[in-house]
Enzyme design. Sequence first.
Site, mmCIF file in Angstrom:
data_model
loop_
_atom_site.group_PDB
_atom_site.id
_atom_site.type_symbol
_atom_site.label_atom_id
_atom_site.label_comp_id
_atom_site.label_asym_id
_atom_site.label_seq_id
_atom_site.Cartn_x
_atom_site.Cartn_y
_atom_site.Cartn_z
ATOM 1 N N LYS A 168 0.822 -1.225 0.000
ATOM 2 C CA LYS A 168 0.000 0.000 0.000
ATOM 3 C C LYS A 168 0.849 1.265 0.000
ATOM 4 C CE LYS A 168 -0.449 0.466 4.951
ATOM 5 N NZ LYS A 168 -1.030 -0.052 6.178
ATOM 6 N N ARG A 204 -5.754 1.812 17.563
ATOM 7 C CA ARG A 204 -6.394 1.892 16.247
ATOM 8 C C ARG A 204 -7.374 0.727 16.201
ATOM 9 N NH1 ARG A 204 -2.903 2.024 10.746
ATOM 10 N NH2 ARG A 204 -3.194 -0.221 10.929
HETATM 11 C C1 LIG Z 1 0.024 -0.635 6.776
HETATM 12 C C2 LIG Z 1 -0.144 -1.829 7.616
HETATM 13 C C3 LIG Z 1 0.908 -2.737 7.744
HETATM 14 C C4 LIG Z 1 2.261 -2.498 7.149
HETATM 15 O O1 LIG Z 1 2.857 -1.403 7.764
HETATM 16 P P1 LIG Z 1 4.397 -1.024 7.492
HETATM 17 O O2 LIG Z 1 4.727 -0.107 8.601
HETATM 18 O O3 LIG Z 1 4.449 -0.396 6.154
HETATM 19 O O4 LIG Z 1 5.169 -2.281 7.553
HETATM 20 C C5 LIG Z 1 0.676 -3.851 8.518
HETATM 21 N N1 LIG Z 1 -0.507 -4.078 9.112
HETATM 22 C C6 LIG Z 1 -1.532 -3.229 9.016
HETATM 23 C C7 LIG Z 1 -2.806 -3.522 9.710
HETATM 24 C C8 LIG Z 1 -1.393 -2.074 8.259
HETATM 25 O O5 LIG Z 1 -2.416 -1.224 8.152
#
Ligand SMILES: *Cc1c(COP(=O)(O)O)cnc(C)c1O
Length: 364
Positions: A38, A133
Amino acid sequence: MERQYPCVKIHTARLGQNAREVVSRCHRLGVSVCGVIKGCGGLPEVARLFREVGADEIGTSRLEQVAACREAGIDGPYLLLRVPGLTELPGVVALCETSLQSERATLDALEQECARQGKEHSVIIMADLGDLREGFWDKEEMVACCVHVERDLPHVQLKGVGVNLGCYGSIKPTPEKMEDLLTIARDVESRIGRKLAVVSGGATSSYVLVHDGNMPEGINHLRIGEGILLAKDLQVDWGITDMNYLRMDTFTLHGEVLEIRRKPSYPQGEFAIDAFGHKPVYVDKGPQIRALIGFGRADVGDVESLICCEAGMTVIGGSSDHCIVDATACRPLQVGDVVEFHLCYSHMLYATGRSDVRFQFVAD
Ligand SMILES: *Cc1c(COP(=O)(O)O)cnc(C)c1O
């Protein structure tokens, strides 16, 4: 007519190195890796590279990115990272093998949608261990929900439990937090009478425990984006010095010099507000050689945090479509020169999300 600049170059060898290093270290400890795309707009080429170097699945927060990757012929499996809304469930079931979940009502609706499509879908139920969150706060309620999925939702497979840390609440993943998650997992396992396939310990910030070799046994899954894509958060923001097996120059931004001129550093006239409604503080540094570069906040968000690759150059500020740099101390520049910047996560996120920023995959 295709714009040439701004251009984001994606250095595939550097990115491949990061992915291989992270995946191999995780695999050595029995931790499978969801490669998260993402942060780079879900680019299918990046998903393909992740799978080629051994990432076990592909993760993103957005269904559109899963659809684009599937269309590009990348089979997944796919994990949806953002807990879905009710309106997204048809897409979740159609496109993803697994999703993160945190609401009983959504899980019940997911069962209905699976039945409608005649498909099964796996879920990882999220615990909130303090980052505030997504996830269950009441751990009894969470365990009861897991039991509900196991017993009452025939199309929804309870794959495991997970946690996210260090995203909103900036809470550090520690062995203790991982043990808290393992306690929940054992509780669920004893209630359902079988082992869970997945205990997902978090994102890039949790990779530190793999790097340091103190990830508690039983945590067998991480979801890693930034730590592969840019690898800057841990090395720069966390100050981890022995992670130099990861490259931070995987994505570079290239912009064109539009104007270069000697001007004062302090604006002249009566002060109002800038284009974004702020009242910045300006420091009078005397006259400067200032260059305008042809991209701006609309392309990368905050420009001040960009990292100039030109020796002696610093970013002064910008507006929607301009980045203003101080070129006083760098090599003589002229109109048409192209200058390079290294990116932080937010810059990569914004730039790759725009359809009018060019991407170029380069071999190095
Ligand atoms: C974005 C996200 C990740 C990955 O995060 P990074 O810091 O880019 O490794 C993992 N788990 C969830 C739930 C996320 O929203």
